[in-house]
Every structure is written in C-alpha cells, then in structure tokens.
Design an enzyme around this catalytic site. Structure first.
Site, PDB file in Angstrom:
ATOM      1  N   ASN A  20       9.746   4.144   2.844  1.00 18.58           N
ATOM      2  CA  ASN A  20       9.611   3.582   4.188  1.00 18.58           C
ATOM      3  C   ASN A  20      10.906   2.881   4.566  1.00 18.58           C
ATOM      4  O   ASN A  20      11.631   2.396   3.703  1.00 18.58           O
ATOM      5  CB  ASN A  20       8.535   2.484   4.202  1.00 18.58           C
TER       6      ASN A  20
ATOM      7  N   CYS B  32       9.421   9.084  -1.832  1.00 20.64           N
ATOM      8  CA  CYS B  32       8.652  10.099  -1.123  1.00 20.64           C
ATOM      9  C   CYS B  32       8.233  11.130  -2.142  1.00 20.64           C
ATOM     10  O   CYS B  32       9.084  11.722  -2.797  1.00 20.64           O
ATOM     11  CB  CYS B  32       9.504  10.735  -0.036  1.00 20.64           C
TER      12      CYS B  32
ATOM     13  N   HIS C 222       9.656   6.765   7.895  1.00 19.72           N
ATOM     14  CA  HIS C 222      10.250   6.788   6.558  1.00 19.72           C
ATOM     15  C   HIS C 222      11.735   7.111   6.686  1.00 19.72           C
ATOM     16  O   HIS C 222      12.162   7.730   7.651  1.00 19.72           O
ATOM     17  CB  HIS C 222       9.538   7.813   5.679  1.00 19.72           C
TER      18      HIS C 222
ATOM     19  N   ARG D  58       0.830  -1.205   0.000  1.00 16.56           N
ATOM     20  CA  ARG D  58       0.000   0.000   0.000  1.00 16.56           C
ATOM     21  C   ARG D  58       0.872   1.265   0.000  1.00 16.56           C
ATOM     22  O   ARG D  58       0.975   1.960  -0.990  1.00 16.56           O
ATOM     23  CB  ARG D  58      -0.948  -0.034   1.220  1.00 16.56           C
ATOM     24  N   ASP D  59       1.564   1.540   1.095  1.00 12.50           N
ATOM     25  CA  ASP D  59       2.326   2.791   1.199  1.00 12.50           C
ATOM     26  C   ASP D  59       3.471   2.806   0.190  1.00 12.50           C
ATOM     27  O   ASP D  59       3.792   3.849  -0.382  1.00 12.50           O
ATOM     28  CB  ASP D  59       2.874   2.937   2.623  1.00 12.50           C
TER      29      ASP D  59
HETATM   30  N1  COA Z   1     -13.480   5.125  -3.506  1.00  7.09           N
HETATM   31  C1  COA Z   1     -13.602   5.450  -4.823  1.00  7.09           C
HETATM   32  N2  COA Z   1     -13.907   6.666  -5.256  1.00  7.09           N
HETATM   33  C2  COA Z   1     -14.146   7.609  -4.320  1.00  7.09           C
HETATM   34  C3  COA Z   1     -14.068   7.340  -2.950  1.00  7.09           C
HETATM   35  C4  COA Z   1     -13.699   6.043  -2.553  1.00  7.09           C
HETATM   36  N3  COA Z   1     -13.556   5.724  -1.280  1.00  7.09           N
HETATM   37  N4  COA Z   1     -14.368   8.469  -2.279  1.00  7.09           N
HETATM   38  C5  COA Z   1     -14.613   9.402  -3.195  1.00  7.09           C
HETATM   39  N5  COA Z   1     -14.492   8.892  -4.429  1.00  7.09           N
HETATM   40  C6  COA Z   1     -14.624   9.579  -5.726  1.00  7.09           C
HETATM   41  C7  COA Z   1     -15.873  10.440  -5.846  1.00  7.09           C
HETATM   42  O1  COA Z   1     -16.938   9.695  -6.353  1.00  7.09           O
HETATM   43  C8  COA Z   1     -15.419  11.510  -6.814  1.00  7.09           C
HETATM   44  O2  COA Z   1     -15.391  10.985  -8.111  1.00  7.09           O
HETATM   45  P1  COA Z   1     -15.826  11.877  -9.373  1.00  7.09           P
HETATM   46  O3  COA Z   1     -14.836  13.002  -9.423  1.00  7.09           O
HETATM   47  O4  COA Z   1     -15.722  10.937 -10.520  1.00  7.09           O
HETATM   48  O5  COA Z   1     -17.202  12.341  -9.062  1.00  7.09           O
HETATM   49  C9  COA Z   1     -13.971  11.732  -6.414  1.00  7.09           C
HETATM   50  O6  COA Z   1     -13.546  10.496  -5.819  1.00  7.09           O
HETATM   51  C10 COA Z   1     -13.809  12.859  -5.413  1.00  7.09           C
HETATM   52  O7  COA Z   1     -14.665  12.628  -4.314  1.00  7.09           O
HETATM   53  P2  COA Z   1     -15.165  13.754  -3.313  1.00  7.09           P
HETATM   54  O8  COA Z   1     -16.198  13.150  -2.443  1.00  7.09           O
HETATM   55  O9  COA Z   1     -15.521  14.993  -4.077  1.00  7.09           O
HETATM   56  O10 COA Z   1     -13.953  14.019  -2.374  1.00  7.09           O
HETATM   57  P3  COA Z   1     -12.621  14.827  -2.562  1.00  7.09           P
HETATM   58  O11 COA Z   1     -12.321  15.261  -3.939  1.00  7.09           O
HETATM   59  O12 COA Z   1     -12.679  15.857  -1.512  1.00  7.09           O
HETATM   60  O13 COA Z   1     -11.553  13.699  -2.171  1.00  7.09           O
HETATM   61  C11 COA Z   1     -10.910  11.735  -0.905  1.00  7.09           C
HETATM   62  C12 COA Z   1     -11.546  13.125  -0.886  1.00  7.09           C
HETATM   63  C13 COA Z   1     -10.652  11.359   0.529  1.00  7.09           C
HETATM   64  C14 COA Z   1     -11.881  10.775  -1.555  1.00  7.09           C
HETATM   65  C15 COA Z   1      -9.600  11.767  -1.745  1.00  7.09           C
HETATM   66  O14 COA Z   1      -8.850  12.890  -1.386  1.00  7.09           O
HETATM   67  C16 COA Z   1      -8.774  10.531  -1.538  1.00  7.09           C
HETATM   68  O15 COA Z   1      -9.169   9.436  -1.941  1.00  7.09           O
HETATM   69  N6  COA Z   1      -7.591  10.665  -0.935  1.00  7.09           N
HETATM   70  C17 COA Z   1      -6.730   9.536  -0.634  1.00  7.09           C
HETATM   71  C18 COA Z   1      -5.318   9.978  -0.615  1.00  7.09           C
HETATM   72  C19 COA Z   1      -4.427   8.819  -0.171  1.00  7.09           C
HETATM   73  O16 COA Z   1      -4.746   7.664  -0.277  1.00  7.09           O
HETATM   74  N7  COA Z   1      -3.251   9.200   0.312  1.00  7.09           N
HETATM   75  C20 COA Z   1      -2.296   8.260   0.730  1.00  7.09           C
HETATM   76  C21 COA Z   1      -2.498   7.763   2.123  1.00  7.09           C
HETATM   77  S1  COA Z   1      -1.459   8.618   3.285  1.00  7.09           S
HETATM   78 ZN    ZN Z   2       4.078   6.196   5.003  1.00  9.03          ZN
END
Ligand code: COA
Ligand code: ZN
Length: 284
Positions: free
Chosen positions: A247, A238, A207, A13-14
């Site tokens: 990591n 990173c 990390h 994942r990470d």
């Molecule tokens: N699975 C799949 N798609 C998802 C989802 C999920 N859990 N949650 C939201 N979406 C989709 C929405 O349907 C939307 O799609 P569209 O643009 O086609 O309509 C899009 O993602 C954006 O969703 P929205 O509800 O408007 O939220 P956002 O733009 O504010 O994004 C998160 C919020 C949390 C969904 C997004 O920032 C994210 O997934 N971040 C993860 C980052 C990550 O994994 N970082 C690493 C870990 S440290």
């Molecule tokens: Zn990390």
C-alpha cells in the site's frame, strides 16, 4: 482554514495479511493503538475471514477486544459472510467492511464467489451491521486492473460500487489492489463511480507496486476525492508481485497531503515509528 482529507489506515489488516511472517497478537494490538494515537481517525484492525485463507490474521478474535480504543476513532474489520459478522460482533466490532471486486477472476480467487454471489452474501451482513449501529464500508478491488482478467472497465467498477452503496455501505473504497493504476485512469473511474453515489462516500485505495501511488492520489484529489486508504511503513507487499512495495505508505501520503495544503490531523513521524516497530517484528 485548509481543507481536510481523511486518511484510513489499513496496515494492520491489508499490510499484515500480505506479509509472509506473522506478527504476535500483542504487537498487533500495540500497532493499532499507536496508529490511533498518531491521529488516524480510522484504523482497520483485522479480518474475520477463513483462517485458512489468511493465517496471518487468524487471531482476530483475540486482537480486536484487546485494543484500547480512543474516543472518536473507528476500528473497522473485514467480514466476508454472516459467519465473519458474528465473530466480529462477538469481538465488539464498531464497524465492518465487506469486500468484492470489479473483476470476476479476482473475486473467484479471493473469496470463491462470483461478484453477484458476493453481493448476495453481503446483504444480510450489512443489514445486521446497520441494525447494530455499526459504520459500514465496502471495497471494490481490482478497479484499475486485474491479475487474472487484465483491463477493467470503469463502468464495471461503478456498477459494483453502486450496488455496495445501495446495500448500505456508508463508504465505498475503490482499490488499485495490484498497484498497476495510472493517473490518467483516475478521473474516469472516479467520475463513473460518482455517477452512482455521492463523491463524499468514495475513497481511493492505492497500492504502490508500480511506484505511481502518490501521482494517483494527486489525480484523485484533483477529481475531488477526500478519503484515501494507506498502510504505515507501506506494509504489505503484493502477493502477485514478489518484492514489490505494498500500500502507499501512510507517512508518505500524510506528508504529501500536508505539502499540498490539506489538513489530516495525523502525525507522520508517529505513524512511521509505529510502522518501523512492526517491520522490525516481521524481520524477526
Ligand atoms: N471465519 C472463519 N472461518 C470461516 C469463515 C469466517 N468468516 N467463513 C468460512 N470459514 C471456514 C469454513 O468453516 C470452512 O472451514 P473448514 O474447511 O474447516 O470446514 C472454510 O472456512 C471454507 O469455508 P466455505 O464456506 O467452504 O467457503 P470457501 O472455501 O468458499 O471460502 C471465504 C470463502 C470467503 C470464507 C474465504 O475465501 C475467505 O475467507 N476469503 C478471504 C480472503 C481475504 O481475506 N482476502 C483479503 C482481502 S482483499
Ligand atoms: Zn489493498
């Protein structure tokens, strides 16, 4: 009898979310299986996040159900919201991890929420996960420093860690997301967090960007931490420091822990082979 340390593998994942190339789903499945076979008790498989945010893990719905699971091993997946939880549930998840940060700048950039909003979003996720009998984990990113906000106070880390535990996280992983941590920071951060939840429930996620991850592990051990996250072959890089290591490598962590007289149950050579196989796929 030597004392046990739990090593949590986060490479699939990470690690993979921070590599620019994407690994085919079948190779991800084999990677996860090889890591569990190497003796790792927890292998974080993937993320059920927006595929636009992390295209490298857009195949989570295929990968998780395809993993042949070993008895006694946990396979957590990241979920940012109820939508992600429902996808994880449908894919057969046995454990979920929610993730926020100790700094507002990173939380906004990563999940487009304030810290308070993220905790609100996690409450129904954790409630449903606990009802479903899943194991739960929470991440506090940027605990040692933030690429947007700079220095982070241990009190801020402790506050978020305490909230995650109060919402039902069985374990809280305190992260040096960008690898800027120094060993001197570790005792203060661990003590502040341990003021809010039992030390047994605290993990460190370090990390190696600044090359000090193992020194920080040593400081964590000294402070009483017995759970550490790591990534096979140090996968991940990173995103904020191109070319920098990711990591702390699981094989290096395991060898270090064994040298220090701790027991892990993990075969470092097998982990290294699994990590190198994925590195070869990433290199094309
Ligand atoms: N699975 C799949 N798609 C998802 C989802 C999920 N859990 N949650 C939201 N979406 C989709 C929405 O349907 C939307 O799609 P569209 O643009 O086609 O309509 C899009 O993602 C954006 O969703 P929205 O509800 O408007 O939220 P956002 O733009 O504010 O994004 C998160 C919020 C949390 C969904 C997004 O920032 C994210 O997934 N971040 C993860 C980052 C990550 O994994 N970082 C690493 C870990 S440290
Ligand atoms: Zn990390």
């Amino acid at each position: 009898m030597s004392e046990r340390v739990t090593v949590i593998e986060v490479g699939p994942r990470d690690g993979l979310q921070n590599e620019s190339a994407t690994v085919p789903a079948g190779d991800k499945v084999r990677f996860v299986e090889a890591l569990a076979e190497a003796g790792l008790p927890v292998v974080e498989v993937t993320s059920f996040v927006s595929p636009k945010a992390v295209p490298q893990l857009a195949d989570a719905d295929q990968v998780l159900p395809a993993v042949r699971r070993l008895e006694g091993v946990r396979y957590p997946v990241l979920v940012p919201n109820v939508r992600g939880f429902e996808r994880a549930l449908a894919a057969g998840a046995d454990a979920v991890a929610v993730f926020t940060a100790a700094s507002e700048g990173f939380t906004r950039a990563n999940i487009n929420m304030t810290i308070a909003e993220s905790l609100q979003a996690f409450a129904p996720v954790l409630e449903r996960a606990l009802v479903a009998g899943m194991w739960t984990r929470g991440y506090v990113s940027t605990a040692f420093g933030c690429p947007y906000d700079g220095a982070v106070q241990p009190a801020a880390v402790a506050r978020v860690a305490g909230e995650l535990a109060a919402l039902g996280c069985a374990e809280v992983s305190v992260g040096d997301t960008i690898g800027v941590g120094r060993p001197e920071q570790v005792p203060e951060i661990v003590a502040a967090v341990a003021d809010r939840l039992p030390l047994e429930q605290v993990a460190l996620h370090l990390h190696d960007t600044g090359g000090r991850a193992l020194e920080n592990v040593a400081a964590g051990l000294e402070a009483g931490v017995r759970v550490f996250d790591s990534s096979a072959a140090g996968l991940g890089g990173c995103p904020f420091a191109p070319g920098a290591p990711g990591n702390v490598a699981t094989e290096a962590l395991v060898r270090f822990l064994h040298e220090q007289g701790f027991e892990t149950g993990v075969d470092a050579e097998a982990v290294e082979r699994a990590g190198q196989a994925v590195r070869a796929r990433l290199a094309g």
